[in-house]
Design a protein around this motif. Sequence first.
Motif, PDB file in Angstrom:
ATOM      1  N   ALA A 106       0.830  -1.204   0.000  1.00  0.00           N
ATOM      2  CA  ALA A 106       0.000   0.000   0.000  1.00  0.00           C
ATOM      3  C   ALA A 106       0.867   1.257   0.000  1.00  0.00           C
ATOM      4  CB  ALA A 106      -0.931  -0.005   1.205  1.00  0.00           C
ATOM      5  N   MET A 107       1.968   1.223   0.743  1.00  0.00           N
ATOM      6  CA  MET A 107       2.858   2.388   0.755  1.00  0.00           C
ATOM      7  C   MET A 107       3.550   2.566  -0.591  1.00  0.00           C
ATOM      8  SD  MET A 107       4.461   2.422   4.604  1.00  0.00           S
ATOM      9  CE  MET A 107       4.582   0.649   4.872  1.00  0.00           C
ATOM     10  N   LEU A 108       3.927   1.466  -1.228  1.00  0.00           N
ATOM     11  CA  LEU A 108       4.516   1.578  -2.563  1.00  0.00           C
ATOM     12  C   LEU A 108       3.499   2.109  -3.573  1.00  0.00           C
ATOM     13  CD1 LEU A 108       6.642  -1.686  -2.628  1.00  0.00           C
ATOM     14  CD2 LEU A 108       7.517   0.663  -2.732  1.00  0.00           C
ATOM     15  N   ALA A 109       2.240   1.712  -3.426  1.00  0.00           N
ATOM     16  CA  ALA A 109       1.199   2.237  -4.314  1.00  0.00           C
ATOM     17  C   ALA A 109       1.035   3.737  -4.127  1.00  0.00           C
ATOM     18  CB  ALA A 109      -0.123   1.518  -4.056  1.00  0.00           C
ATOM     19  N   ALA A 110       1.149   4.197  -2.869  1.00  0.00           N
ATOM     20  CA  ALA A 110       1.045   5.631  -2.613  1.00  0.00           C
ATOM     21  C   ALA A 110       2.270   6.385  -3.122  1.00  0.00           C
ATOM     22  CB  ALA A 110       0.862   5.874  -1.114  1.00  0.00           C
ATOM     23  N   GLY A 111       3.431   5.761  -2.999  1.00  0.00           N
ATOM     24  CA  GLY A 111       4.666   6.425  -3.400  1.00  0.00           C
ATOM     25  C   GLY A 111       4.972   6.352  -4.878  1.00  0.00           C
ATOM     26  N   PHE A 112       4.394   5.339  -5.550  1.00  0.00           N
ATOM     27  CA  PHE A 112       4.677   5.133  -6.974  1.00  0.00           C
ATOM     28  C   PHE A 112       3.378   4.814  -7.719  1.00  0.00           C
ATOM     29  CE2 PHE A 112       8.384   4.080  -4.485  1.00  0.00           C
ATOM     30  CZ  PHE A 112       9.402   4.756  -5.138  1.00  0.00           C
ATOM     31  N   PRO A 113       2.423   5.728  -7.682  1.00  0.00           N
ATOM     32  CA  PRO A 113       1.123   5.443  -8.301  1.00  0.00           C
ATOM     33  C   PRO A 113       1.200   5.298  -9.812  1.00  0.00           C
ATOM     34  CG  PRO A 113       1.260   7.753  -7.665  1.00  0.00           C
ATOM     35  CD  PRO A 113       2.462   7.077  -7.079  1.00  0.00           C
ATOM     36  N   HIS A 114       2.264   5.784 -10.421  1.00  0.00           N
ATOM     37  CA  HIS A 114       2.402   5.730 -11.873  1.00  0.00           C
ATOM     38  C   HIS A 114       2.900   4.370 -12.355  1.00  0.00           C
ATOM     39  CE1 HIS A 114       6.283   6.766 -10.150  1.00  0.00           C
ATOM     40  NE2 HIS A 114       6.868   6.345 -11.263  1.00  0.00           N
ATOM     41  N   LEU A 115       3.341   3.503 -11.446  1.00  0.00           N
ATOM     42  CA  LEU A 115       3.860   2.196 -11.843  1.00  0.00           C
ATOM     43  C   LEU A 115       2.755   1.151 -11.857  1.00  0.00           C
ATOM     44  CD1 LEU A 115       7.228   1.983  -9.844  1.00  0.00           C
ATOM     45  CD2 LEU A 115       6.856   2.753 -12.197  1.00  0.00           C
ATOM     46  N   GLU A 116       2.937   0.142 -12.664  1.00  0.00           N
ATOM     47  CA  GLU A 116       2.027  -0.998 -12.662  1.00  0.00           C
ATOM     48  C   GLU A 116       2.203  -1.786 -11.360  1.00  0.00           C
ATOM     49  OE1 GLU A 116      -0.195  -1.790 -14.924  1.00  0.00           O
ATOM     50  OE2 GLU A 116       0.329  -0.185 -16.331  1.00  0.00           O
ATOM     51  N   ALA A 117       1.144  -2.492 -10.972  1.00  0.00           N
ATOM     52  CA  ALA A 117       1.190  -3.269  -9.733  1.00  0.00           C
ATOM     53  C   ALA A 117       2.331  -4.285  -9.757  1.00  0.00           C
ATOM     54  CB  ALA A 117      -0.143  -3.980  -9.499  1.00  0.00           C
ATOM     55  N   SER A 118       2.597  -4.873 -10.904  1.00  0.00           N
ATOM     56  CA  SER A 118       3.674  -5.857 -11.000  1.00  0.00           C
ATOM     57  C   SER A 118       5.040  -5.210 -10.767  1.00  0.00           C
ATOM     58  CB  SER A 118       3.643  -6.554 -12.360  1.00  0.00           C
ATOM     59  OG  SER A 118       3.804  -5.602 -13.417  1.00  0.00           O
ATOM     60  N   GLU A 119       5.205  -3.970 -11.244  1.00  0.00           N
ATOM     61  CA  GLU A 119       6.465  -3.259 -11.023  1.00  0.00           C
ATOM     62  C   GLU A 119       6.645  -2.934  -9.543  1.00  0.00           C
ATOM     63  OE1 GLU A 119       7.557  -0.319 -14.394  1.00  0.00           O
ATOM     64  OE2 GLU A 119       5.354  -0.339 -14.345  1.00  0.00           O
ATOM     65  N   ARG A 120       5.556  -2.531  -8.891  1.00  0.00           N
ATOM     66  CA  ARG A 120       5.644  -2.242  -7.456  1.00  0.00           C
ATOM     67  C   ARG A 120       5.913  -3.519  -6.666  1.00  0.00           C
ATOM     68  NH1 ARG A 120       1.048   1.161  -8.629  1.00  0.00           N
ATOM     69  NH2 ARG A 120      -0.311  -0.348  -7.597  1.00  0.00           N
ATOM     70  N   GLU A 121       5.318  -4.617  -7.076  1.00  0.00           N
ATOM     71  CA  GLU A 121       5.549  -5.884  -6.383  1.00  0.00           C
ATOM     72  C   GLU A 121       7.033  -6.246  -6.429  1.00  0.00           C
ATOM     73  OE1 GLU A 121       4.650  -9.161  -4.099  1.00  0.00           O
ATOM     74  OE2 GLU A 121       3.293  -7.520  -4.653  1.00  0.00           O
ATOM     75  N   ALA A 122       7.664  -5.996  -7.544  1.00  0.00           N
ATOM     76  CA  ALA A 122       9.093  -6.293  -7.668  1.00  0.00           C
ATOM     77  C   ALA A 122       9.943  -5.403  -6.767  1.00  0.00           C
ATOM     78  CB  ALA A 122       9.531  -6.130  -9.126  1.00  0.00           C
ATOM     79  N   MET A 123       9.371  -4.283  -6.297  1.00  0.00           N
ATOM     80  CA  MET A 123      10.113  -3.366  -5.431  1.00  0.00           C
ATOM     81  C   MET A 123      10.027  -3.744  -3.959  1.00  0.00           C
ATOM     82  SD  MET A 123       8.967   0.238  -7.198  1.00  0.00           S
ATOM     83  CE  MET A 123       9.782   1.249  -5.962  1.00  0.00           C
ATOM     84  N   VAL A 124       9.183  -4.699  -3.589  1.00  0.00           N
ATOM     85  CA  VAL A 124       8.980  -5.027  -2.176  1.00  0.00           C
ATOM     86  C   VAL A 124      10.291  -5.418  -1.488  1.00  0.00           C
ATOM     87  CG1 VAL A 124       7.865  -6.617  -0.561  1.00  0.00           C
ATOM     88  CG2 VAL A 124       6.531  -5.547  -2.398  1.00  0.00           C
ATOM     89  N   PRO A 125      11.129  -6.297  -2.062  1.00  0.00           N
ATOM     90  CA  PRO A 125      12.387  -6.608  -1.365  1.00  0.00           C
ATOM     91  C   PRO A 125      13.274  -5.384  -1.136  1.00  0.00           C
ATOM     92  CG  PRO A 125      11.931  -8.250  -3.054  1.00  0.00           C
ATOM     93  CD  PRO A 125      10.945  -7.139  -3.263  1.00  0.00           C
ATOM     94  N   ALA A 126      13.336  -4.480  -2.102  1.00  0.00           N
ATOM     95  CA  ALA A 126      14.127  -3.262  -1.927  1.00  0.00           C
ATOM     96  C   ALA A 126      13.527  -2.379  -0.837  1.00  0.00           C
ATOM     97  CB  ALA A 126      14.215  -2.495  -3.251  1.00  0.00           C
TER      98      ALA A 126
END
Length: 232
Positions: free
Chosen positions: A58-78
């Motif tokens: 949810a925080m990644l969605a708020a911080g990177f709303p322009h990215l696709e959900a799959s791209e944000r999912e890949a950012m979870v480990p980082a």
Amino acid sequence: MSVPPRRFPRLALFDLDGTLLDSAPDMLATVNVLRAERGLPPMALAALRPHVSKGARAMLAAGFPHLEASEREAMVPAFLAAYERELARHGAPFDGVEAMLGALEADGARWGIVTNKPEYLARQLLPLLGWDARCAVLVGGDTLPVRKPDPEPLLHAARALGVAPQACVYVGDDERDIVAARAAGMPSVVALWGYRPDGEDPASWRGDVMIEAPEALSAAAAWPQAQGGAPE
């Protein structure tokens, strides 16, 4: 006949982020590390704060709303790696939390944490907050195969300490906290000082009581009545 004074529940269980800990500043630093790596300007705390209790995605969605959900999912480990570096560097317990925990302990009650945060991160936080010797039980979001709103993490915490669920009270700032408590048969406290998106109505969660600030829970009478304290 005089009425005996109210006592605290024998076991108080708490959510962590948004309930005991104002971790939004740590989360903001984490998101802004990732934004800076991508050439984006810093995000404001007010924009992130309502999403903190909803978790990393949810925080990644708020911080990177322009990215696709799959791209944000890949950012979870980082995100988790950056957050590990920011643990307790910016956030702190909410005002009144230490007094509340002290009041529980003075009454002989025990307290623990049931959070959806990964257990390894929650365990790293406890000594930074001075809670490692005080917290009686810790259940993280990956301790079990399920997590809140499933009731099993709350039931697991109660079983670990030999306390019947109805003798516990669960305190949380998110609807899934209250859903989990109700399914576990535990009285619940809605922490109104926590993180909520605009438009959420905490009264609709059907918690047993709603409390405006942690210091109110320093009084035993503010807690919903739990039943007994013996194991089932």
